[in-house]
Design a protein around this motif. Sequence first.
Motif, short mmCIF file in Angstrom:
data_model
loop_
_atom_site.label_atom_id
_atom_site.label_comp_id
_atom_site.label_asym_id
_atom_site.label_seq_id
_atom_site.Cartn_x
_atom_site.Cartn_y
_atom_site.Cartn_z
N UNK A 19 -16.86 -4.48 -0.94
CA UNK A 19 -17.34 -5.52 -0.04
C UNK A 19 -17.51 -4.96 1.37
N UNK A 20 -18.15 -3.84 1.53
CA UNK A 20 -18.36 -3.24 2.84
C UNK A 20 -17.09 -2.65 3.39
N UNK A 21 -16.27 -3.48 4.05
CA UNK A 21 -15.04 -2.98 4.68
C UNK A 21 -13.81 -3.19 3.80
N UNK A 22 -14.01 -3.58 2.53
CA UNK A 22 -12.88 -3.82 1.65
C UNK A 22 -13.26 -3.45 0.21
N UNK A 23 -12.38 -2.71 -0.45
CA UNK A 23 -12.53 -2.41 -1.87
C UNK A 23 -11.46 -3.20 -2.61
N UNK A 24 -11.83 -3.74 -3.76
CA UNK A 24 -10.90 -4.58 -4.52
C UNK A 24 -10.88 -4.12 -5.97
N UNK A 42 1.88 5.49 -3.21
CA UNK A 42 0.83 6.43 -2.82
C UNK A 42 -0.52 5.89 -3.27
N UNK A 43 -1.19 6.54 -4.20
CA UNK A 43 -2.50 6.08 -4.66
C UNK A 43 -2.46 5.58 -6.10
N UNK A 44 -1.28 5.10 -6.52
CA UNK A 44 -1.10 4.61 -7.89
C UNK A 44 -0.63 3.16 -7.88
N UNK A 45 -1.32 2.31 -8.66
CA UNK A 45 -0.92 0.93 -8.85
C UNK A 45 -0.08 0.89 -10.11
N UNK A 46 1.13 0.34 -10.02
CA UNK A 46 2.04 0.28 -11.16
C UNK A 46 2.20 -1.17 -11.58
N UNK A 47 1.86 -1.45 -12.85
CA UNK A 47 2.03 -2.77 -13.42
C UNK A 47 3.15 -2.70 -14.43
N UNK A 68 -2.90 -4.75 0.44
CA UNK A 68 -1.97 -5.62 -0.30
C UNK A 68 -2.27 -5.56 -1.79
N UNK A 69 -1.25 -5.87 -2.57
CA UNK A 69 -1.35 -5.92 -4.02
C UNK A 69 -0.55 -7.14 -4.47
N UNK A 70 -1.14 -7.95 -5.34
CA UNK A 70 -0.47 -9.17 -5.76
C UNK A 70 -1.01 -9.63 -7.10
N UNK A 71 -0.33 -10.61 -7.70
CA UNK A 71 -0.80 -11.24 -8.94
C UNK A 71 -0.85 -12.74 -8.72
N UNK A 77 -4.56 -8.17 -8.28
CA UNK A 77 -5.56 -7.81 -7.28
C UNK A 77 -4.96 -6.79 -6.33
N UNK A 78 -5.71 -5.72 -6.09
CA UNK A 78 -5.32 -4.70 -5.13
C UNK A 78 -6.46 -4.58 -4.12
N UNK A 79 -6.13 -4.78 -2.84
CA UNK A 79 -7.12 -4.70 -1.79
C UNK A 79 -6.92 -3.42 -0.98
N UNK A 80 -8.02 -2.71 -0.73
CA UNK A 80 -7.97 -1.40 -0.08
C UNK A 80 -9.02 -1.36 1.02
#
Length: 82
Positions: A19-24, A42-47, A68-71, A77-80
């Motif tokens: 989304x331009x200034x945000x990756x999801x 770091x660069x790993x999302x752990x579920x 942020x990262x949330x459910x 959802x992970x926002x970068x």
Amino acid sequence: MNVETLNRETDALARRYDYGDLRVLAADIGVEDDRVSVDVVDDTVILILTGETDAQYELDAPEGDVTRAFINNGVVTVEVEP
């Protein structure tokens, strides 16, 4: 693990969006929120899924700084910021 592997292994619907200034990264894993924890190291999302069958999945986060990262309602959802 990448998004495609998560889709195959869990039947989740996972996608990455720009989304331009945000990756999801969004993954509909179809389980109740209280059965899933999400964390970013770091660069790993752990579920971590708990319940009848416990499981752990590690995903590559989109490149950038995780804001942020949330459910919510079974969707992780992970926002970068790039």
